[in-house]
Scaffold this motif. Structure first.
Motif, PDB file in Angstrom:
ATOM      1  N   PHE A 103      35.578  33.570  31.895  1.00  0.00           N
ATOM      2  CA  PHE A 103      36.572  32.706  32.379  1.00  0.00           C
ATOM      3  C   PHE A 103      35.807  32.120  33.752  1.00  0.00           C
ATOM      4  O   PHE A 103      36.668  30.521  33.167  1.00  0.00           O
ATOM      5  CB  PHE A 103      37.122  33.869  31.775  1.00  0.00           C
ATOM      6  CG  PHE A 103      37.576  34.638  30.975  1.00  0.00           C
ATOM      7  CD1 PHE A 103      38.434  33.889  29.885  1.00  0.00           C
ATOM      8  CD2 PHE A 103      36.515  35.254  30.651  1.00  0.00           C
ATOM      9  CE1 PHE A 103      39.060  34.185  28.838  1.00  0.00           C
ATOM     10  CE2 PHE A 103      37.253  35.750  29.417  1.00  0.00           C
ATOM     11  CZ  PHE A 103      38.092  35.526  28.415  1.00  0.00           C
ATOM     12  N   GLY A 104      35.538  32.259  34.417  1.00  0.00           N
ATOM     13  CA  GLY A 104      36.063  31.385  35.441  1.00  0.00           C
ATOM     14  C   GLY A 104      35.096  30.445  35.372  1.00  0.00           C
ATOM     15  O   GLY A 104      35.604  28.942  35.545  1.00  0.00           O
ATOM     16  N   MET A 105      33.858  29.902  35.151  1.00  0.00           N
ATOM     17  CA  MET A 105      33.132  29.038  34.829  1.00  0.00           C
ATOM     18  C   MET A 105      34.106  28.320  33.740  1.00  0.00           C
ATOM     19  O   MET A 105      34.224  26.715  33.802  1.00  0.00           O
ATOM     20  CB  MET A 105      31.863  29.046  33.942  1.00  0.00           C
ATOM     21  CG  MET A 105      30.813  27.614  33.817  1.00  0.00           C
ATOM     22  SD  MET A 105      29.934  27.992  32.404  1.00  0.00           S
ATOM     23  CE  MET A 105      30.018  27.953  31.265  1.00  0.00           C
ATOM     24  N   ILE A 106      34.730  28.570  32.228  1.00  0.00           N
ATOM     25  CA  ILE A 106      35.446  27.693  31.617  1.00  0.00           C
ATOM     26  C   ILE A 106      36.567  27.507  31.786  1.00  0.00           C
ATOM     27  O   ILE A 106      37.180  25.973  31.532  1.00  0.00           O
ATOM     28  CB  ILE A 106      35.928  29.181  30.561  1.00  0.00           C
ATOM     29  CG1 ILE A 106      34.208  28.858  29.834  1.00  0.00           C
ATOM     30  CG2 ILE A 106      36.485  28.274  29.647  1.00  0.00           C
ATOM     31  CD1 ILE A 106      34.498  29.923  27.954  1.00  0.00           C
ATOM     32  N   LEU A 107      37.733  28.262  33.027  1.00  0.00           N
ATOM     33  CA  LEU A 107      38.321  27.285  33.214  1.00  0.00           C
ATOM     34  C   LEU A 107      38.206  26.447  34.501  1.00  0.00           C
ATOM     35  O   LEU A 107      38.707  25.506  34.539  1.00  0.00           O
ATOM     36  CB  LEU A 107      39.192  27.995  34.238  1.00  0.00           C
ATOM     37  CG  LEU A 107      39.696  29.799  32.975  1.00  0.00           C
ATOM     38  CD1 LEU A 107      40.717  30.943  34.208  1.00  0.00           C
ATOM     39  CD2 LEU A 107      40.669  28.918  31.925  1.00  0.00           C
ATOM     40  N   PHE A 108      37.547  26.581  35.676  1.00  0.00           N
ATOM     41  CA  PHE A 108      36.325  25.389  36.208  1.00  0.00           C
ATOM     42  C   PHE A 108      36.273  24.101  35.393  1.00  0.00           C
ATOM     43  O   PHE A 108      36.497  23.256  35.597  1.00  0.00           O
ATOM     44  CB  PHE A 108      36.198  25.974  37.201  1.00  0.00           C
ATOM     45  CG  PHE A 108      36.203  26.309  38.635  1.00  0.00           C
ATOM     46  CD1 PHE A 108      37.478  25.232  39.279  1.00  0.00           C
ATOM     47  CD2 PHE A 108      36.732  27.430  38.233  1.00  0.00           C
ATOM     48  CE1 PHE A 108      37.762  26.092  40.226  1.00  0.00           C
ATOM     49  CE2 PHE A 108      37.146  28.258  40.017  1.00  0.00           C
ATOM     50  CZ  PHE A 108      37.913  27.482  40.731  1.00  0.00           C
TER      51      PHE A 108
END
Length: 313
Positions: free
Chosen positions: A46-51
């Motif tokens: 989720f960190g990678m997708i949101l950034f």
């Protein structure tokens, strides 16, 4: 806000925010019937997708090429993913006290490496702070006991917990290296750095899947909702703030504040899981609070003094 115009203040605020959100890991994890590395995968994904979405919405995808990758950026992400997976697995294979003790060696390792290789200063106030928070951590996780016979140290080892202890040690070393490597390439914007951290952390976790062979067949719809929640709060939220904090603070400054996570986890234990705290654990929490805020308070007082001196000239 003038407070947030100062890089140190941004770093301190980010570090407290990161430690607070990290302290919620147990709250989410206890509601997910899944292996530790599956939970860690959520935090990175989720960190990678949101950034990526943030960079795309700001028309800054080009920044991913503008700031070239370096070994420190690649390995800080890999160490972040591996340390989180190893830590969660450690809590399942050894005592919580042993697992927590080992991972909190990480900030000490980071501090020592930064002093040796980056020549970061070690001021008396930081020595005081790190000593207070480390002793406080040992109190609050139950490693130190006061008995009529004297003081006892509660850490124990056996053949049955050897793998869990070694995973705990690996998580501490990985955490320390992640924090230390975060001190390099400070010119890279926080969102760009976070995206790469999450991506390489995912690669690190996926490489561990080859050995742990996780399954998600037992997870219910409720488990998946909590799995998404931990990814948003303790992944995207906590680890992004962590990246900003390591960029703006010295390693030892971040180390002192990172132990605030133990206090938050204890408060969650009391409020949500009705887990009582002993007197020794309360003293430990107080030591962490004093040690954690002392560095920031001294910094604020010194800045105020400098401004007054400059105004009087």
């Amino acid at each position: 806000m003038n407070f947030l115009k100062n890089a140190k203040h941004v770093g301190f605020a980010s570090a407290f925010g990161a430690a607070t959100l990290m302290g919620l890991v147990g709250f989410f994890a206890r509601n997910i019937d899944a292996q530790g590395d599956v939970i860690a995968f959520s935090r990175m994904l989720f960190g990678m997708i949101l950034f990526f979405i943030i960079l795309k919405s700001l028309n800054r995808i080009g920044d991913l090429k503008k700031y070239k990758l370096s070994p420190s950026m690649v390995f800080s992400g890999i160490f972040m993913g591996v340390c989180l997976s190893a830590y969660v697995a450690s809590t399942q294979l050894t005592s919580i006290a042993n697992a927590v003790f080992f991972i909190y060696i990480g900030p000490i390792i980071s501090t020592v490496l930064a002093i040796i290789f980056l020549k970061e200063p070690l001021k008396p106030i930081t020595i005081f702070s790190i000593a207070f928070v480390f002793i406080g951590m040992m109190f609050i996780v139950g490693l130190v006991h006061f008995t009529p016979e004297g003081i006892s140290f509660g850490m124990s080892f056996s053949k049955d917990t050897f793998i869990g202890d070694m995973l705990g040690l690996a998580s501490g070393v990985g955490y320390g290296l992640f924090l230390f490597l975060g001190r390099y390439r400070t010119e890279v914007p926080g969102d760009v750095r976070s995206f790469w951290n999450f991506l390489f952390a995912l690669i690190g976790i996926c490489s561990l899947f080859l050995f742990t062979n996780p399954s998600t067949s037992q997870m219910t719809s409720s488990d998946w909702v909590w799995w998404i929640g931990i990814g948003l709060v303790c992944g995207f939220g906590a680890l992004s703030l962590c990246t900003i904090a390591t960029k703006n603070l010295l390693a030892v400054e971040f180390a002192c504040i990172s132990y605030w996570e133990c206090v938050v986890a204890s408060i969650i234990g009391i409020l949500v899981f009705t887990e009582p705290l002993s007197g020794v654990q309360m003293v430990g929490g107080l030591l962490i609070i004093i040690g954690g805020v002392s560095e920031m308070v001294v910094s604020l007082l010194q800045n105020t003094k400098k401004k007054r001196l400059a105004a009087s000239l």
